[in-house]
Scaffold this motif. Structure first.
Motif, PDB file in Angstrom:
ATOM      1  N   ASP A 158       1.324 -10.267   5.055  1.00 29.41           N
ATOM      2  CA  ASP A 158       0.995  -9.681   3.756  1.00 29.41           C
ATOM      3  C   ASP A 158       1.089  -8.160   3.849  1.00 29.41           C
ATOM      4  OD1 ASP A 158      -0.316  -8.543   1.630  1.00 29.41           O
ATOM      5  OD2 ASP A 158      -2.195  -9.622   1.903  1.00 29.41           O
ATOM      6  N   PRO A 159       2.078  -7.558   3.151  1.00 29.60           N
ATOM      7  CA  PRO A 159       2.220  -6.110   3.281  1.00 29.60           C
ATOM      8  C   PRO A 159       1.043  -5.426   2.589  1.00 29.60           C
ATOM      9  CG  PRO A 159       3.752  -6.950   1.638  1.00 29.60           C
ATOM     10  CD  PRO A 159       3.032  -8.145   2.206  1.00 29.60           C
ATOM     11  N   GLY A 160       0.344  -4.603   3.307  1.00 29.29           N
ATOM     12  CA  GLY A 160      -0.843  -3.975   2.740  1.00 29.29           C
ATOM     13  C   GLY A 160      -2.098  -4.516   3.384  1.00 29.29           C
ATOM     14  N   ALA A 161      -1.937  -5.360   4.388  1.00 32.36           N
ATOM     15  CA  ALA A 161      -3.088  -5.945   5.087  1.00 32.36           C
ATOM     16  C   ALA A 161      -3.038  -5.550   6.556  1.00 32.36           C
ATOM     17  CB  ALA A 161      -3.061  -7.459   4.957  1.00 32.36           C
ATOM     18  N   VAL A 174       8.030 -15.590   6.136  1.00 33.99           N
ATOM     19  CA  VAL A 174       7.768 -17.022   5.983  1.00 33.99           C
ATOM     20  C   VAL A 174       7.236 -17.625   7.288  1.00 33.99           C
ATOM     21  CG1 VAL A 174      10.067 -17.909   6.567  1.00 33.99           C
ATOM     22  CG2 VAL A 174       8.661 -19.127   4.899  1.00 33.99           C
ATOM     23  N   GLY A 232      -4.360   1.641  -1.045  1.00 33.57           N
ATOM     24  CA  GLY A 232      -3.866   1.972  -2.372  1.00 33.57           C
ATOM     25  C   GLY A 232      -4.550   3.204  -2.930  1.00 33.57           C
ATOM     26  N   CYS A 277      -1.729   0.943   6.503  1.00 32.19           N
ATOM     27  CA  CYS A 277      -1.805   1.015   5.049  1.00 32.19           C
ATOM     28  C   CYS A 277      -2.871   1.972   4.555  1.00 32.19           C
ATOM     29  CB  CYS A 277      -2.073  -0.356   4.464  1.00 32.19           C
ATOM     30  SG  CYS A 277      -1.471  -1.707   5.456  1.00 32.19           S
ATOM     31  N   CYS A 304       5.403  -3.136   5.963  1.00 31.72           N
ATOM     32  CA  CYS A 304       4.039  -2.933   6.485  1.00 31.72           C
ATOM     33  C   CYS A 304       3.961  -2.867   8.002  1.00 31.72           C
ATOM     34  CB  CYS A 304       3.066  -4.002   6.011  1.00 31.72           C
ATOM     35  SG  CYS A 304       1.354  -3.562   6.374  1.00 31.72           S
ATOM     36  N   VAL A 340      -5.318  -4.064  -2.567  1.00 33.56           N
ATOM     37  CA  VAL A 340      -4.654  -2.819  -2.924  1.00 33.56           C
ATOM     38  C   VAL A 340      -5.089  -2.408  -4.325  1.00 33.56           C
ATOM     39  CG1 VAL A 340      -2.441  -1.649  -3.205  1.00 33.56           C
ATOM     40  CG2 VAL A 340      -2.692  -3.406  -1.456  1.00 33.56           C
ATOM     41  N   VAL A 341      -5.652  -1.220  -4.416  1.00 32.12           N
ATOM     42  CA  VAL A 341      -6.204  -0.737  -5.684  1.00 32.12           C
ATOM     43  C   VAL A 341      -5.134   0.049  -6.437  1.00 32.12           C
ATOM     44  CG1 VAL A 341      -7.992   0.703  -6.702  1.00 32.12           C
ATOM     45  CG2 VAL A 341      -8.468  -0.625  -4.627  1.00 32.12           C
ATOM     46  N   MET A 342      -5.042  -0.219  -7.741  1.00 33.29           N
ATOM     47  CA  MET A 342      -4.035   0.461  -8.542  1.00 33.29           C
ATOM     48  C   MET A 342      -4.688   1.204  -9.693  1.00 33.29           C
ATOM     49  SD  MET A 342      -1.330  -2.608  -8.534  1.00 33.29           S
ATOM     50  CE  MET A 342      -0.871  -3.310  -6.960  1.00 33.29           C
ATOM     51  N   VAL A 353       2.613   1.684  -3.539  1.00 39.27           N
ATOM     52  CA  VAL A 353       1.846   2.324  -4.613  1.00 39.27           C
ATOM     53  C   VAL A 353       1.540   3.787  -4.286  1.00 39.27           C
ATOM     54  CG1 VAL A 353       0.790   0.143  -5.355  1.00 39.27           C
ATOM     55  CG2 VAL A 353      -0.489   1.661  -3.864  1.00 39.27           C
ATOM     56  N   TYR A 391       7.898  -5.626  -7.948  1.00 36.16           N
ATOM     57  CA  TYR A 391       7.814  -5.277  -6.525  1.00 36.16           C
ATOM     58  C   TYR A 391       7.569  -6.527  -5.674  1.00 36.16           C
ATOM     59  CZ  TYR A 391       5.843  -4.036  -2.088  1.00 36.16           C
ATOM     60  OH  TYR A 391       5.592  -4.002  -0.750  1.00 36.16           O
ATOM     61  N   PHE A 392       6.588  -7.324  -6.078  1.00 29.99           N
ATOM     62  CA  PHE A 392       6.267  -8.505  -5.269  1.00 29.99           C
ATOM     63  C   PHE A 392       7.409  -9.518  -5.291  1.00 29.99           C
ATOM     64  CE2 PHE A 392       1.856  -6.983  -5.647  1.00 29.99           C
ATOM     65  CZ  PHE A 392       1.568  -6.946  -4.294  1.00 29.99           C
ATOM     66  N   LYS A 394       6.214  -3.412 -13.201  1.00 28.38           N
ATOM     67  CA  LYS A 394       6.867  -2.969 -11.967  1.00 28.38           C
ATOM     68  C   LYS A 394       6.186  -3.561 -10.749  1.00 28.38           C
ATOM     69  CE  LYS A 394       9.065   1.454 -12.880  1.00 28.38           C
ATOM     70  NZ  LYS A 394       8.942   2.899 -12.634  1.00 28.38           N
ATOM     71  N   ALA A 398       0.840  -1.197   0.000  1.00 30.47           N
ATOM     72  CA  ALA A 398       0.000   0.000   0.000  1.00 30.47           C
ATOM     73  C   ALA A 398       0.875   1.247   0.000  1.00 30.47           C
ATOM     74  CB  ALA A 398      -0.926  -0.004   1.207  1.00 30.47           C
ATOM     75  N   PHE A 412      10.024  -8.662  -2.971  1.00 27.00           N
ATOM     76  CA  PHE A 412       9.611  -9.035  -1.608  1.00 27.00           C
ATOM     77  C   PHE A 412       9.837 -10.521  -1.356  1.00 27.00           C
ATOM     78  CE2 PHE A 412       6.486 -10.492   1.490  1.00 27.00           C
ATOM     79  CZ  PHE A 412       6.662  -9.586   2.523  1.00 27.00           C
TER      80      PHE A 412
END
Ligand SMILES: Cc1cc2nc3c(=O)[nH]c(=O)nc-3n(C[C@H](O)[C@H](O)[C@H](O)COP(=O)(O)O)c2cc1C
Ligand code: SF4
Ligand code: SF4
Ligand code: FES
Ligand code: FES
Lengths: 158, 616
Positions: free
Chosen positions: B220-223, B304, B379, A128, A124, B452-454, A90, B466-467, B462, A87, B470
């Protein structure tokens, strides 16, 4: 910021360890608390922890180095962490990181020569919704821009 | 203490919290509220109350995340008329106005009012349930978020808490497992395995002792769903953990939580202390003979370790590396004993299911995906926040109604679900129902709930890179397909983005992806190719540009440029020049094609075209 007492590091570390039973299960929690009080895992600290848990120092390093949280060099007086989660990514956290690296003159993972600032990346921190986010000395700041970040750093410095 | 006595106390505690005719203030003080300045707001409120001599008559409480995170800091003010008004984007200055206007003069401060949460309607202000962001939602896991003081167990009890545990104890372990099976609940940690079935396996393994684990690693990055639940209503999960422990016959429950969530850790520690004080953990819980202890383990920063076998290795004090299954944890898990592991949200749903019954729960969602799912909406979307929707809801409802559409009125290019293990669902598939099956068909996964909205400007190559960067960093290195595969994919994506990829690179990408999917040891390596595969599937044309040796070249349109300098400040190489209030230009020689200027411009003056790299 970390307050360091006058006792010898090994003694301080031993005091921390004694709060845990010497079971393998407690190795990581003990290392975490040692890092909290000492700021990082020095060779003396690792030796003391290893002695307490009856493991070899190599064994302790083997565990510690697997986890991103542990440091082996003294941190800066201030610690800046910049989120690089999805998040934040972006929403331009890459720019923030660039800006911080330029302002501080270091790369992430390093500490400034004067020992004032350490810079780290983070995946994170759960803010976010208000991306991009940074953590300065344990306090989360949301919706950052390079400009806001510079103001934060200046404030911390003075 | 028995539940009857606890409920008596809970009623008293609730009466003090929500006393009719008595004003009070709630401050949203979860991590993201605090990040937006909630604690400064709280101080300013206290100061203003002091100035007006209201300190003793108007209590200020901290509450968790009500989900409208985009409008943080959030403050709810209740006057003597019992009308509860929610205010958005409050800062120290506004805080003083709220006290003055709403509490002293009795006039809600309309400029920042968002809605009426409860009580008589107000002209021109929607009710909570009518908010576009709230209307499509169904709140089960998040039932108490923002409405109780998370530091007060009795609030949870007063809203029906620990009735589920009481019911489980009456049903017996077998009956409890059956109830969960009947509810159709599937694991919310990502894989969607039926929860009742899993509990049954662990229950039937005869070895003792047994363990239950709550997976609160949320890597999960973004959660941030699990964080919000633990910060705003820790008992919802803890009750589920107790029920799980009772059902499978465990004596100890572990909570493995990431150390990046200090507030959630503190709330949990407090909640467990309260449970002990009221006799809900320890020996002979509620006189049933069930004994149970709960321990918190903090993660140390390894993605992990969200994988169950790695997580158990980490609790045991080892490097957090996954191992091959079988044996499954239900047979041999933590300390080689039968172990049941569930995600935070799964357990918070369990407490609701036992409280209200499996039949009630099956009334939500679809045939194969029962119930609700939380998502963290983030996002490039107008209203970011924590949401909970019935399974099967169209993605479009989430993005357009709940989220209010894409930022800056741009088009939605893709919605990323499932984090590094998931994929990108393209904008043209927005009518997709959100459930396990449909997301999998589209090449993504439900995952734990990151969304995550793009927008249309996003470069999907890209995003894939990015993922991969990670997963490449987080691969534990135990198995070759994942360790080498992520490195290769990352390198190939880099050559593609540089416009220097050799012919046949896409085939090579696909081949590596296939190998990783079928040959990796754990879910990390098996799913790491998903971001590459879905972007290849839906956005191959973007790859094609790069493969044809073209790169994105950025331009500033003089007519649209307001000369605000935002791009010039953001550009890492100083390639953008121009005077304030005059059109800016990009020095193509100095530009490193990072795309930052495109993101930083609020006037849509920056655009790009694909151009031959050599044409530089
Ligand atoms: C790389 C990887 C990371 C994972 N991270 C998480 C996580 O952060 N939280 C979680 O609940 N499950 C995570 N899982 C899934 C767990 O292994 C496990 O399936 C889950 O905790 C089971 O709980 P559930 O049945 O309630 O979903 C992860 C799996 C993999 C392969
Ligand atoms: S798939 Fe990756 S993370 Fe999983 S065991 Fe193999 S190397 Fe480790
Ligand atoms: S693309 Fe990046 S380097 Fe190029 S002008 Fe924009 S911000 Fe500067
Ligand atoms: S992605 Fe940055 S806080 Fe979550
Ligand atoms: S509303 Fe505060 S964290 Fe979501």
């Amino acid at each position: 910021m970390i307050e360091v007492s006058l006792a010898r590091p090994a003694d301080r570390v031993h005091d921390v360890c004694r709060r845990y039973a010497p079971d393998r299960e407690n190795l990581i929690p003990a290392l975490q608390e040692v890092q909290e009080t000492e700021g990082f895992l020095s060779p003396e600290a690792v030796d003391a922890v290893a002695g307490y848990f009856r493991l070899s120092p190599n064994n302790v390093y083997g565990v510690a180095t697997f986890y991103a949280q542990f440091r082996y060099r003294p941190p800066g007086r201030h610690c800046l962490k910049i989120c690089q989660g999805t998040a934040c990514h972006v929403q331009g956290s890459g720019v923030l990181l660039d800006a911080a690296q330029r302002t501080l003159g270091i790369r992430s993972g390093e500490t400034t020569v004067d020992g004032d600032f350490g810079l780290e990346e983070l995946a994170c921190l759960g803010s976010c919704a208000l991306a991009p986010a940074v953590v300065l000395d344990g306090v989360v700041h949301a919706r950052q821009t390079p400009k806001k970040l510079n103001t934060l750093l200046e404030k911390a410095r003075s | 203490m028995n539940l009857f006595a606890i409920r008596e106390r809970a009623r008293a505690a609730w009466a003090a919290f929500a006393l009719p005719g008595h004003p009070r203030i709630l401050v949203g003080a979860a991590t993201c509220g605090r990040a937006a300045g909630a604690m400064e707001v709280k101080e300013a409120l206290a100061a203003a109350l002091g100035e007006h001599g209201l300190t003793d008559s108007v209590p200020v409480f901290e509450v968790g995340c009500n989900g409208l995170c985009y409008a943080e800091p959030l403050v709810e003010v209740t006057g003597r008329d019992n009308r509860r008004v929610l205010y958005r984007n409050v800062d120290a200055r506004i805080a003083a106005r709220l006290v003055e206007s709403h509490l002293v003069q009795g006039e809600p401060f309309m400029k920042r009012a968002l809605c009426v949460v409860e009580g008589n309607p107000l002209e021109g202000l929607p009710k909570w349930a009518e908010l576009p962001m709230i209307r499509p939602q169904e709140r089960i896991v998040t039932r108490n978020l923002g409405f109780i003081d998370p530091g007060e167990m009795l609030h949870y009890v007063n809203r029906g808490g620990y009735t589920g545990l009481e019911r489980a104890l009456a049903l017996g372990p077998k009956g409890t497992v059956e109830e969960v099976t009947r509810s159709g609940l599937r694991g919310r940690g990502g894989a969607g395995f039926p929860t009742g079935l899993k509990w049954g396996f662990a229950r039937k393994t005869p070895t003792e002792p047994k363990y239950v684990i709550c997976n609160a690693d949320e890597g999960d990055p973004g959660a941030f769903m699990d964080r919000s639940v633990l910060e705003g209503d820790p008992h919802a999960m803890l009750e589920g953990l107790l029920i799980a422990g009772y059902a499978v016959g465990a004596t100890v429950g572990y909570i493995y939580i990431r150390s990046e969530y200090p507030l959630a850790v503190a709330r949990l520690a407090q909640a467990i202390e309260d449970l002990r004080a009221y006799g809900l953990v320890g020996e002979n819980i509620l006189g049933s003979g069930f004994a149970f202890e709960i321990k918190i383990k903090k993660g140390a920063g390894a993605f992990v370790c969200g994988e169950e076998t790695a997580l158990m290795a980490s609790i045991e004090g080892h490097r957090g590396m996954p191992r091959a299954k079988p044996p499954f944890p239900a047979v041999s898990g933590l300390f080689a004993k039968p172990t049941n592991i569930n995600n935070v949200e799964t357990l918070a749903a369990v407490s609701a299911i036992l409280e209200r019954g499996a039949d009630w729960y099956t009334g939500f969602g679809t045939e194969k995906s029962r119930g609700t799912k939380t998502f963290s909406l983030a996002g490039q979307i107008r209203r970011t926040g924590l949401i909970e929707v019935p399974m099967g809801i169209p993605l479009r409802t989430i993005i357009e109604d709940i989220g209010g559409g894409v930022d800056r009125d741009k088009a939605c290019k893709a919605v990323q679900t499932g984090g590094p293990s998931g994929g990108c669902i393209p904008g043209h598939l927005l009518d997709l129902p959100v459930d396990y099956e449909h997301l999998a068909e589209a090449g993504s996964i439900m995952g734990s709930g990151g969304m995550v909205v793009m927008d249309e400007d996003t470069c999907m190559v890209k995003v894939a890179r990015y993922f991969l960067s990670f997963t490449e960093a987080e691969s534990c290195g135990k198995c070759v397909p994942c360790r080498m595969g992520t490195q290769h994919l990352l390198r190939l994506l880099d050559t593609i983005l540089a416009g220097e990829a050799a012919p046949g690179t896409l085939e090579q990408l696909r081949g590596i992806c296939e190998t990783m999917k079928c040959a990796s040891l754990c879910g990390l390596g098996q799913t790491a190719p998903n971001p590459v595969l879905t972007t290849l599937r839906y956005f191959e044309d973007e790859y094609s540009h790069y493969l044809a040796g073209e790169v994105r070249r950025y331009r500033i349109e003089a007519e649209s440029c307001e000369g605000c300098r935002a791009c010039a400040i953001a550009c890492p190489t100083g390639a953008i020049t121009g005077d304030r209030k005059r059109p800016h230009i990009i020095d193509q020689e100095a530009c490193i094609l990072c795309g930052v200027c495109l993101q930083s411009c609020r006037y849509n003056a920056v655009s790009f075209v694909f151009e031959e790299k050599a044409a530089r």
